[in-house]
Design a protein around this motif. Structure first.
Motif, PDB file in Angstrom:
ATOM      1  N   LEU A   1       0.722  -1.210  -0.053  1.00 32.77           N
ATOM      2  CA  LEU A   1       0.062   0.031   0.055  1.00 32.77           C
ATOM      3  C   LEU A   1       0.897   1.332  -0.032  1.00 32.77           C
ATOM      4  O   LEU A   1       1.913   1.269   0.721  1.00 32.77           O
ATOM      5  N   THR A   2       0.591   2.263  -0.934  1.00 31.32           N
ATOM      6  CA  THR A   2       1.344   3.595  -0.883  1.00 31.32           C
ATOM      7  C   THR A   2       0.964   4.796  -0.134  1.00 31.32           C
ATOM      8  O   THR A   2      -0.266   5.023  -0.530  1.00 31.32           O
ATOM      9  N   LEU A   3       1.159   4.876   0.902  1.00 32.54           N
ATOM     10  CA  LEU A   3       0.600   5.716   1.808  1.00 32.54           C
ATOM     11  C   LEU A   3       1.897   7.011   2.007  1.00 32.54           C
ATOM     12  O   LEU A   3       2.884   6.819   2.308  1.00 32.54           O
ATOM     13  N   ASN A   4       1.317   8.362   1.611  1.00 30.06           N
ATOM     14  CA  ASN A   4       2.167   9.417   1.630  1.00 30.06           C
ATOM     15  C   ASN A   4       3.352   9.001   1.020  1.00 30.06           C
ATOM     16  O   ASN A   4       4.809   9.184   1.680  1.00 30.06           O
ATOM     17  N   ASP A   5       3.285   8.372  -0.048  1.00 30.84           N
ATOM     18  CA  ASP A   5       4.771   7.951  -0.970  1.00 30.84           C
ATOM     19  C   ASP A   5       5.552   6.998  -0.056  1.00 30.84           C
ATOM     20  O   ASP A   5       6.629   6.608  -0.487  1.00 30.84           O
ATOM     21  N   LYS A   6       5.041   6.207   0.847  1.00 33.91           N
ATOM     22  CA  LYS A   6       5.974   5.330   1.582  1.00 33.91           C
ATOM     23  C   LYS A   6       5.323   4.164   1.431  1.00 33.91           C
ATOM     24  O   LYS A   6       3.814   3.815   1.327  1.00 33.91           O
ATOM     25  N   SER A   7       5.879   2.886   1.454  1.00 34.51           N
ATOM     26  CA  SER A   7       5.177   1.543   1.029  1.00 34.51           C
ATOM     27  C   SER A   7       5.021   0.914   2.261  1.00 34.51           C
ATOM     28  O   SER A   7       5.848   0.669   3.160  1.00 34.51           O
ATOM     29  N   PHE A   8       3.882   0.244   2.524  1.00 35.19           N
ATOM     30  CA  PHE A   8       3.575  -0.686   3.574  1.00 35.19           C
ATOM     31  C   PHE A   8       3.076  -1.826   3.232  1.00 35.19           C
ATOM     32  O   PHE A   8       2.127  -2.197   2.100  1.00 35.19           O
ATOM     33  N   LYS A   9       3.212  -2.971   3.735  1.00 33.81           N
ATOM     34  CA  LYS A   9       2.718  -4.398   3.587  1.00 33.81           C
ATOM     35  C   LYS A   9       1.486  -4.478   4.108  1.00 33.81           C
ATOM     36  O   LYS A   9       1.693  -4.530   5.518  1.00 33.81           O
ATOM     37  N   ILE A  10       0.523  -5.078   3.597  1.00 35.48           N
ATOM     38  CA  ILE A  10      -0.850  -4.996   4.312  1.00 35.48           C
ATOM     39  C   ILE A  10      -0.749  -6.587   4.871  1.00 35.48           C
ATOM     40  O   ILE A  10      -0.453  -7.338   4.252  1.00 35.48           O
ATOM     41  N   VAL A  11      -0.881  -6.686   6.430  1.00 34.35           N
ATOM     42  CA  VAL A  11      -0.451  -7.863   6.979  1.00 34.35           C
ATOM     43  C   VAL A  11      -1.889  -8.310   7.484  1.00 34.35           C
ATOM     44  O   VAL A  11      -2.042  -9.733   8.017  1.00 34.35           O
ATOM     45  N   GLY A  12      -2.916  -7.611   7.771  1.00 35.82           N
ATOM     46  CA  GLY A  12      -4.272  -7.978   8.334  1.00 35.82           C
ATOM     47  C   GLY A  12      -5.303  -7.073   8.235  1.00 35.82           C
ATOM     48  O   GLY A  12      -5.291  -5.872   7.913  1.00 35.82           O
ATOM     49  N   ILE A  13      -6.667  -7.586   8.508  1.00 36.90           N
ATOM     50  CA  ILE A  13      -7.873  -6.844   8.307  1.00 36.90           C
ATOM     51  C   ILE A  13      -8.520  -7.109   9.950  1.00 36.90           C
ATOM     52  O   ILE A  13      -8.538  -8.102  10.397  1.00 36.90           O
ATOM     53  N   LEU A  14      -8.760  -5.735  10.274  1.00 37.02           N
ATOM     54  CA  LEU A  14      -9.403  -5.898  11.767  1.00 37.02           C
ATOM     55  C   LEU A  14     -10.816  -6.423  11.403  1.00 37.02           C
ATOM     56  O   LEU A  14     -11.448  -6.268  10.523  1.00 37.02           O
ATOM     57  N   ARG A  15     -11.461  -6.586  12.565  1.00 41.57           N
ATOM     58  CA  ARG A  15     -12.828  -7.422  12.373  1.00 41.57           C
ATOM     59  C   ARG A  15     -13.724  -6.314  12.548  1.00 41.57           C
ATOM     60  O   ARG A  15     -13.565  -5.039  12.554  1.00 41.57           O
ATOM     61  N   PRO A  16     -14.814  -6.747  11.632  1.00 41.51           N
ATOM     62  CA  PRO A  16     -16.083  -5.677  11.444  1.00 41.51           C
ATOM     63  C   PRO A  16     -16.724  -5.196  12.765  1.00 41.51           C
ATOM     64  O   PRO A  16     -16.578  -5.751  13.727  1.00 41.51           O
TER      65      PRO A  16
ATOM     66  N   LYS B   1       8.483  13.955   0.871  1.00 40.80           N
ATOM     67  CA  LYS B   1       9.365  13.230  -0.392  1.00 40.80           C
ATOM     68  C   LYS B   1       9.457  13.935  -1.524  1.00 40.80           C
ATOM     69  O   LYS B   1      10.369  13.660  -2.266  1.00 40.80           O
ATOM     70  N   ARG B   2       8.169  14.419  -1.895  1.00 36.41           N
ATOM     71  CA  ARG B   2       8.236  15.063  -3.299  1.00 36.41           C
ATOM     72  C   ARG B   2       8.321  16.521  -3.128  1.00 36.41           C
ATOM     73  O   ARG B   2       8.763  17.178  -4.507  1.00 36.41           O
ATOM     74  N   TYR B   3       8.486  17.261  -2.018  1.00 38.38           N
ATOM     75  CA  TYR B   3       8.764  18.582  -1.819  1.00 38.38           C
ATOM     76  C   TYR B   3       9.831  18.786  -0.564  1.00 38.38           C
ATOM     77  O   TYR B   3       9.473  19.141   0.257  1.00 38.38           O
ATOM     78  N   PRO B   4      11.061  18.237  -1.052  1.00 37.38           N
ATOM     79  CA  PRO B   4      12.148  17.912   0.004  1.00 37.38           C
ATOM     80  C   PRO B   4      12.668  19.563   0.522  1.00 37.38           C
ATOM     81  O   PRO B   4      13.056  19.435   1.668  1.00 37.38           O
ATOM     82  N   SER B   5      12.390  20.325  -0.211  1.00 29.95           N
ATOM     83  CA  SER B   5      12.730  21.699   0.615  1.00 29.95           C
ATOM     84  C   SER B   5      11.901  22.601   0.647  1.00 29.95           C
ATOM     85  O   SER B   5      10.753  22.715  -0.111  1.00 29.95           O
ATOM     86  N   GLY B   6      12.169  23.661   1.413  1.00 32.95           N
ATOM     87  CA  GLY B   6      11.463  24.619   1.831  1.00 32.95           C
ATOM     88  C   GLY B   6      10.965  25.566   0.744  1.00 32.95           C
ATOM     89  O   GLY B   6       9.852  26.201   0.420  1.00 32.95           O
ATOM     90  N   THR B   7      11.963  25.726  -0.155  1.00 35.88           N
ATOM     91  CA  THR B   7      11.826  26.623  -1.362  1.00 35.88           C
ATOM     92  C   THR B   7      10.833  26.003  -2.094  1.00 35.88           C
ATOM     93  O   THR B   7      10.059  26.693  -2.688  1.00 35.88           O
TER      94      THR B   7
ATOM     95  N   ASN C   1      -0.390  14.566  -8.849  1.00 40.15           N
ATOM     96  CA  ASN C   1      -0.568  13.552  -7.809  1.00 40.15           C
ATOM     97  C   ASN C   1      -0.934  13.956  -6.461  1.00 40.15           C
ATOM     98  O   ASN C   1      -0.845  13.281  -5.794  1.00 40.15           O
ATOM     99  N   LEU C   2      -1.552  14.818  -6.462  1.00 37.46           N
ATOM    100  CA  LEU C   2      -2.075  15.719  -5.196  1.00 37.46           C
ATOM    101  C   LEU C   2      -3.522  15.286  -5.168  1.00 37.46           C
ATOM    102  O   LEU C   2      -4.132  15.807  -5.775  1.00 37.46           O
ATOM    103  N   PRO C   3      -3.880  14.539  -3.915  1.00 35.79           N
ATOM    104  CA  PRO C   3      -5.096  14.235  -3.704  1.00 35.79           C
ATOM    105  C   PRO C   3      -5.826  15.545  -3.209  1.00 35.79           C
ATOM    106  O   PRO C   3      -5.380  16.238  -2.301  1.00 35.79           O
ATOM    107  N   VAL C   4      -6.889  15.837  -3.799  1.00 34.70           N
ATOM    108  CA  VAL C   4      -7.770  17.247  -3.171  1.00 34.70           C
ATOM    109  C   VAL C   4      -8.773  16.495  -2.476  1.00 34.70           C
ATOM    110  O   VAL C   4      -9.847  15.773  -2.844  1.00 34.70           O
ATOM    111  N   GLY C   5      -8.919  16.963  -1.254  1.00 32.18           N
ATOM    112  CA  GLY C   5      -9.952  16.446  -0.365  1.00 32.18           C
ATOM    113  C   GLY C   5     -11.215  17.097  -0.587  1.00 32.18           C
ATOM    114  O   GLY C   5     -11.488  17.679  -1.555  1.00 32.18           O
TER     115      GLY C   5
END
Lengths: 894, 108
Positions: A241-256, A540-546, A745-749
């Motif tokens: 799963l790519t969250l905020n440009d970082k990769s996470f492996k899905i290991v489980g699903i919580l109970r409903p 990650k994508r905007y590494p500097s203040g400038t 690539n910017l999500p607009v809420g």
């Protein structure tokens, strides 16, 4: 044979009566024959037979009464008879049933909602052991004000003995990218111990393991996200799963149904990840904010835990003199989840409770009134041999039928109102568990229905059983009232109703005024014609203040070119509630000791922000395009800051610096020159409804360095405010296109207007005012029906008396006045009682009021005037009828 | 204390009658009580029927529709075993009542 006959009798009362009739007739026939044989003439013989026998009808009734097995059958007959009666008095039946159904339905509905929210335990293991920790500001010890820091969490886990385990977490918006449309998820970042503290287990896959916080980052997703985004495919386990440009492996699903929320959080978390071991933001002394939850040891009380945590906090705070003064505030997780809605729900619960009371008393009053009309019927039936018990049973059955229908209809209303509530979602949040018409609530409502049916039904029946046949028959023909006693008890009922509606109206009026005052409050900015866009820019994508500065510059420019746009500006902080303050050093007042430093809310904005918000510049100048990194750093103050800290003196030209001089970080902050003053804007505090102005100091983002390393998150949030020309509406799609043309690539809420944000802050007062007004209106209507009923009955009873008065020379106006006087005196007593009750009741609502005193005379007089007016109308109708009585006819009647 | 009110007395009379005569209908019971008491006891005839139905309900009597001597359709009542037992109790109670009343009369 006889048993069989009795059983078959159950199904046919007619057959049994026929048999008894036959038996009696054959007896009388035999006696007559015997008499004739003894020499009487046939007519005399028959009369003698009857005389010896006694009243055959009475005997038949008595024989029937002997047949105990008939009870069931007669019950069915009573039920049939009751329906008949209801159909005959349709008006009575409709009003009674609607009144009761509304009362029962609304009560069941509201209490089901209340139940799901604040009574039913949270869907977690032993939820009463779960305690959540906050810091409360020293001035407001009973409301959470600040989060604890990670360093406090570490301190507590090492030293606390009151808890089995502690867990920490915070919420983070996660941009999910790479797989389909980008989407913002509600992320939860947690310490490894959170799930075990909450006692939750995996639905599929596994939850976090001890060394999951090292190496490849892993994630656990909610059942809802799994269903919504992954269509319940088990293939997601092991996927990335790519969250905020970082990769996470899905290991489980919580109970409903798993739900862990903090601080009135309106939604559940979609995806959980861990605080990684060795994360530089979560070192031993990190000040990163976390919500701490603990599971109490079974032997420890919440009070003991609180005192332990309070002393640990005081101990730890001694190491850090720069933090604001605060005290530990512990509460149950459930209380924490319902802090904002609790007051509204309790007010509503009280209101519908009163309404149910009025509905029940109103029905009682209607039933008593109807029974008075039927007094003669009962008297005749008693004279014809019906036993008191028989009449009582029949009356009870009649009332139970009435209450049964109302109860059933009430349940429908309850189901409807619960559904309607979910669809309406007035609080903008629903409880963690589904709101359903709960079984206990249903049971209570049913019991209430039956009990009130028995009680209010039994009382009149009891009266009927006591009824003196002679007196009742005589009374109804002479016109004197045998029912003055019941009229008096009805008057007391109506008086109570008027009093209760006065109480509810006072409450509603105060809450409504509160809402109107809140709404009319000038906020210092103009919420109309605006759109607010919240963006999160990944480091990650905007590494500097400038790069961040340039993005903001470009987007503001682009937004300004959209058709219909008047102004656009950026701010790093657009919140209308709960802004934290920072100390501020002033060059002209260097000798002030650090605890007396002025406090202000620092807000970073850019050029165009004040125009976009509609905030007026009072003096000096706004930020301009010429304020850049290279030029001298400038600041603007709001009027509140000027009034509080400069005592009317002109602050333009003053040098100031944000931060405590003792704090090493402050040295990095530049000295700012004050170049302008802007109007103060209003904001609220958490769980408080009042608007207030707080001192603010504005700085320009282009003169600051975005310091990504100090920020404990991986991204920077920016809010862009766009103002359109009045009447021009800017589509969300146009805004989205403008943003995606800068960064696809910017999500607009969700894009909201300032008006929506403001009204979001007023949700509780608005909902309270609306609902209470509805209930108070209904209550007044019910009370009006009550007054009308009593007055109409009284006029009917005094029919002859009024006729005599008119015959003796009273004119129409005298009669009108006579009746109105009776109605108004009833009202006045009710109003006085209601006002006294109201003065007591509003003491519990003081914290819900704004801009109006709980004892505001205008409110009370207004309510009294309305109630008097309504009751005047309700008694005018019967009074007019009384005035049109024809004296001749009234004297001739009966 | 023996239950010895008027209703109890009517029950006793009916039970005793049926034990002496065998199955009988209401009018016959009235006539029997009248003649056996030498016309001393006259009951309100109608009140007999609630008593008969009550006793039938309690299982002391059973009933059956049948034709009378004069070919009229009447309901015959018959003593049951429980009714016989009840008769014994009622007779004992009545004796006690009479004894008691006599004792008061003799008191001087």
């Amino acid at each position: 044979m006889s048993l069989f006959r009795r059983i078959s009798n159950l199904f046919s009362r007619g057959k049994l009566e026929q048999e008894i009739q036959d038996e009696i007739r054959s007896h009388i026939d035999m006696r007559t024959t015997g008499n004739i044989e003894a020499g009487m003439d046939p007519e005399q013989a028959h009369r003698d037979a009857l005389l010896r026998f006694g009243n055959p009808n009475l005997m038949k009734e008595r024989v029937v009464a002997q047949d105990a097995a008939l009870t069931l059958e007669s019950l069915a007959a009573d039920v049939r008879y009751s329906f008949h009666q209801l159909l005959r008095n349709r008006g009575f039946a409709v009003i009674t049933i609607l009144t009761l159904a509304l009362g029962i339905g609304a009560t069941t509905g509201i209490f089901s909602i209340l139940n799901a929210w604040i009574i039913q335990p949270l869907p977690l293991k032993d939820p009463q052991q779960l305690i959540i920790f906050w810091r409360a500001a020293a001035e407001v010890p009973n409301e959470p004000a600040y989060y604890f820091s990670w360093r406090d969490y570490i301190y507590f886990t090492q030293r606390s003995h009151a808890f089995q385990s502690l867990g920490a977490s915070f919420e983070r918006s996660y941009a999910l990218t790479g797989n389909g449309e980008p989407e913002n998820l509600n992320g939860g970042i947690m310490s490894r111990t959170l799930f075990s503290t909450l006692g939750v287990s995996a639905f599929r896959g596994r939850l976090f393991l001890p060394d999951d916080d090292m190496g490849q980052p892993v994630a656990v997703i909610s059942h809802a996200l799994w269903t919504r985004r992954f269509h319940q495919s088990l293939d997601v386990l092991g996927q990335t799963l790519t969250l905020n440009d970082k990769s996470f492996k899905i290991v489980g699903i919580l109970r409903p149904g798993f739900s862990y929320r903090v601080l009135d959080q309106p939604h559940d978390i979609d995806v959980w990840t861990l605080i990684q071991a060795g994360d530089p933001h979560y070192k031993q002394d990190s000040v990163a904010a976390v919500a701490i939850i603990g599971r109490l040891k079974p032997s420890v009380t919440p009070a003991q835990a609180k005192s332990e945590i309070a002393s640990l906090q005081a101990e730890n705070d001694r190491h850090y003199p720069d933090i604001p003064k605060s005290t530990a505030y512990l509460s149950s997780l459930q209380q924490d989840n319902t802090r904002e809605v609790r007051a509204s729900l309790l007010v509503l619960g009280g209101a519908v409770g009163l309404m149910l009371l009025i509905a029940c008393t109103n029905t009682a009053s209607l039933i008593v009134g109807r029974n008075i009309q039927r007094e003669k019927e009962f008297a005749i039936r008693a004279a014809l041999g019906s036993s008191a018990r028989r009449l009582l049973v029949q009356l009870l059955v009649e009332n139970l039928v009435l209450y049964g229908i109302s109860g059933a209809l009430g349940l429908l209303i309850a189901f409807g109102s619960v559904r309607g509530f979910i669809a309406w979602n007035p609080f903008g949040a629903l409880p963690a568990q589904p709101v359903t018409v709960s079984l206990p609530v249903l049971g209570v409502a049913a019991a209430l229905t039956v009990l009130s049916g028995l009680f209010f039904g039994a009382y009149p029946a009891f009266q009927a059983a006591k009824l003196n046949v002679n007196q009742a028959l005589r009374a109804s023909s002479s016109g004197a009232s045998a029912a003055s006693g019941t009229l008096r008890s009805r008057s007391i009922i109506v008086l109570t109703q008027i009093a209760l509606s006065v109480v509810l109206l006072i409450g509603a009026s105060l809450l409504l005024t509160t809402f109107l005052r809140l709404n009319a409050q000038p906020l210092g900015f103009n919420p109309a014609d605006t759109a607010v866009i919240n963006l999160s820019l990944s480091h990650k994508r905007y590494p500097s203040g400038t790069q961040l500065t340039q993005f903001a510059d470009r987007l503001v420019q682009r937004l300004r070119t959209l058709p219909g746009v008047d102004a656009a500006g950026m701010t790093l902080f657009l919140r209308m509630s709960d802004a934290g303050t920072e100390p501020m050093q002033m060059d002209s007042q260097r000798d002030v000791s650090e605890e007396h430093l002025p406090q202000a809310v620092p807000v970073t904005v850019g050029p165009g922000f004040f125009q976009a918000m509609g905030i007026a510049t009072i003096a000096g100048r706004d930020f301009s395009e010429s304020d850049v990194q290279a030029t001298r750093p400038v600041a603007l103050l709001n009027e509140e800051a000027v009034q509080r800290y400069f005592a009317g003196k002109n602050p333009i030209g003053e040098q100031l610096r944000i931060g405590n001089p003792k704090d090493a970080e402050t040295q990095k902050n530049p000295w700012l020159e004050v170049v302008g003053i802007v109007a103060s804007t209003k904001s609220t505090r958490y769980n408080q409804i009042a608007w207030e102005s707080r001192p603010e100091v504005y700085t320009d983002y282009r003169q600051q360095q975005f310091d990504q390393s100090a920020d404990s998150s991986d991204f920077t949030r920016m809010s862009f405010v766009v103002r359109t020309r009045p009447g021009v509406s800017l589509s969300d799609a146009a805004i989205q296109r403008a943003i995606w043309s800068e960064d696809p690539n910017l999500p607009v809420g969700q894009i909201k207007s300032l008006g929506e944000m403001v009204s979001g802050l007023q949700t509780q007062p608005r909902v309270r005012a609306r609902l209470l007004t509805v209930f108070a209106g209904l209550t007044l209507l019910l009370a009006a029906i009550g007054i009308y009923g009593v007055m109409a009955q009284s006029v009917a009873q005094r029919y002859r008396e009024i006729g005599i008065r008119m015959a003796l020379g009273a004119d129409r106006n005298n009669v009108l006045r006579l009746v109105l006087k009776q109605g108004l005196s009833l009202t006045l007593f009710g109003v006085v009682l209601g006002t006294i009750l109201g003065l007591v009741a509003v003491r519990f609502m003081k914290s819900l009021l704004y801009g109006i005193s709980a004892n505001s005379p205008a409110t009370y007089f207004g309510v009294i005037a309305v109630v008097c007016f309504v009751s005047l109308i309700a008694s005018f109708l019967p009074a007019r009828r009384a005035a049109t009585i024809d004296p001749v006819r009234s004297l001739r009647t009966e | 204390m023996a239950r010895s009110d008027l209703q109890g007395t009517l029950d006793l009379l009916v039970l005793k009658t049926l034990s002496q005569t065998g199955p009988l209908y209401g009018y016959g019971i009235v006539l029997h009580i009248q003649s056996a008491s030498d016309d001393l006891l006259r009951i309100e005839e109608g009140s007999l029927y609630p008593a008969l139905h009550r006793m039938e309900q309690r299982g002391w009597l059973s009933s059956q529709w049948s034709l009378s001597e004069t070919n009229r359709k009447v309901k015959y009542y018959k003593l049951t075993a429980a009714g016989r037992k009840q008769l014994e109790t009622a007779e004992r109670d009545f004796e006690q009542l009479v004894k008691g009343v006599r004792a008061i009369f003799r008191y001087a």
